[in-house]
Design an enzyme around this catalytic site. Structure first.
Site, PDB file in Angstrom:
ATOM      1  N   ASP A 149      28.917  46.770  30.045  1.00 40.47           N
ATOM      2  CA  ASP A 149      29.089  45.330  29.792  1.00 40.47           C
ATOM      3  C   ASP A 149      27.789  44.561  29.542  1.00 40.47           C
ATOM      4  OD1 ASP A 149      31.492  46.333  30.622  1.00 40.47           O
ATOM      5  OD2 ASP A 149      31.977  44.730  32.012  1.00 40.47           O
ATOM      6  N   ASP A 205      33.693  44.319  28.196  1.00 37.82           N
ATOM      7  CA  ASP A 205      34.790  43.478  28.634  1.00 37.82           C
ATOM      8  C   ASP A 205      35.325  42.807  27.363  1.00 37.82           C
ATOM      9  OD1 ASP A 205      35.565  43.299  31.310  1.00 37.82           O
ATOM     10  OD2 ASP A 205      34.731  41.289  31.585  1.00 37.82           O
ATOM     11  N   HIS A 251      38.502  40.503  26.608  1.00 36.84           N
ATOM     12  CA  HIS A 251      39.704  39.860  27.151  1.00 36.84           C
ATOM     13  C   HIS A 251      40.410  38.931  26.151  1.00 36.84           C
ATOM     14  CE1 HIS A 251      38.446  41.352  30.996  1.00 36.84           C
ATOM     15  NE2 HIS A 251      37.511  40.452  31.236  1.00 36.84           N
ATOM     16  N   HIS A 285      35.592  34.427  30.019  1.00 34.43           N
ATOM     17  CA  HIS A 285      34.408  35.192  29.609  1.00 34.43           C
ATOM     18  C   HIS A 285      34.811  36.331  28.684  1.00 34.43           C
ATOM     19  CE1 HIS A 285      35.973  37.378  33.102  1.00 34.43           C
ATOM     20  NE2 HIS A 285      35.475  38.457  32.533  1.00 34.43           N
ATOM     21  N   LYS A 303      37.561  47.211  27.404  1.00 37.96           N
ATOM     22  CA  LYS A 303      38.404  47.183  28.618  1.00 37.96           C
ATOM     23  C   LYS A 303      38.892  45.772  28.927  1.00 37.96           C
ATOM     24  CE  LYS A 303      34.357  47.059  31.670  1.00 37.96           C
ATOM     25  NZ  LYS A 303      34.563  45.813  32.409  1.00 37.96           N
ATOM     26  N   CYS A 316      31.198  45.530  37.807  1.00 40.31           N
ATOM     27  CA  CYS A 316      31.517  46.599  36.862  1.00 40.31           C
ATOM     28  C   CYS A 316      30.646  47.834  37.035  1.00 40.31           C
ATOM     29  CB  CYS A 316      31.497  46.046  35.450  1.00 40.31           C
ATOM     30  SG  CYS A 316      32.853  44.844  35.247  1.00 40.31           S
TER      31      CYS A 316
HETATM   32  C1  VGL Z   1      32.353  41.591  35.195  1.00 44.39           C
HETATM   33  C2  VGL Z   1      33.261  39.830  36.344  1.00 44.39           C
HETATM   34  C3  VGL Z   1      34.326  39.792  35.475  1.00 44.39           C
HETATM   35  C4  VGL Z   1      31.222  42.564  35.039  1.00 44.39           C
HETATM   36  C5  VGL Z   1      33.420  41.549  34.320  1.00 44.39           C
HETATM   37  O1  VGL Z   1      30.980  43.052  33.920  1.00 44.39           O
HETATM   38  O2  VGL Z   1      30.559  42.876  36.052  1.00 44.39           O
HETATM   39  N1  VGL Z   1      32.293  40.720  36.206  1.00 44.39           N
HETATM   40  N2  VGL Z   1      34.410  40.653  34.484  1.00 44.39           N
HETATM   41 ZN    ZN Z   2      35.984  40.451  32.879  1.00 46.46          ZN
END
Ligand code: VGL
Ligand code: ZN
Length: 202
Positions: free
Chosen positions: A11, A54, A56, A84, A109, A154
């Site tokens: 990420d 990530d 979404h 996010h 993901k 993550c």
């Molecule tokens: C993450 C919070 C929400 C991360 C992803 O990549 O650590 N943290 N989604």
């Molecule tokens: Zn996330």
């Protein structure tokens, strides 16, 4: 011969590494040169580079806005986040300075409304729908070097899944950073990973 290795870049995305990102991780953007260096070392040993992102939808279950809650509130024991990494947006793209030309495979993901995955192992490659584990098995990878964001979410989830799947796991401390919603979250997560037999490297 050495064990085949892969770098998993977790990420490394603008929402976590841009100062205006909704989940900005302090120093996140400064990790790019170190991450690039680690990727090059692994490539020199014929290893492979895999990113997770990530990715979404705007109605995602992890977003506080979808429950009319303030960001960072807890619901059923889980943190609800500010919006996010919306799929396809600039915020979901890689952080500036990250050498994406070195990337061999990409998994996405948290792509469906009702399912979140902190772990990169919940990700799938867009075209093939292969999971991260399937991709790693394709190359007979035994050793994973984990870098990217964020330490206690993550990164930790990815490390724990990798250990359960019997990979040898190294987490590179100079190439990760924590959100620290609570001040010691990052440190505590590192300790948990150590106790689960991840190797913590400088
Ligand atoms: C993450 C919070 C929400 C991360 C992803 O990549 O650590 N943290 N989604
Ligand atoms: Zn996330």
């Amino acid at each position: 011969m050495n064990k085949r290795e892969a770098v998993i870049v977790v990420d490394y995305q603008n929402d976590f590494g841009d100062k205006n990102g909704s989940l900005y991780v302090s120093w996140g953007e400064l990790l790019a040169p170190r991450i690039n260096e680690i990727m090059k070392e692994t490539k020199a040993k014929w290893g492979i580079i895999i990113t997770s992102q990530d990715w979404h939808p705007s109605n995602h279950v992890s977003f506080a806005s979808n429950f009319w809650l303030p960001a960072f509130s807890l619901k059923d024991g889980e943190v609800k986040w500010p919006n996010h990494c919306e799929a396809g947006s600039w915020w979901a793209d890689f952080i500036k300075g990250f050498e994406k030309s070195l990337v061999d495979r990409r998994v996405l993901k948290g792509t469906s409304k009702d399912i979140d995955s902190y772990s990169s192992f919940g990700g799938k490659e867009e075209k093939t729908l292969l999971s991260l584990d399937e991709i790693l098995k394709e190359y007979q990878i035994k050793l994973l070097k984990i870098v990217g964001l964020a330490t206690e979410y993550c990164d930790k989830a990815t490390v724990m899944d990798a250990l359960k799947l019997w990979y040898e796991v190294e987490i590179i401390q100079s190439a990760i950073a924590a959100v620290n919603v609570h001040p010691n979250d990052g440190e505590n997560a590192l300790e948990e990973m150590r106790q689960a037999w991840a190797k913590i490297l400088p």
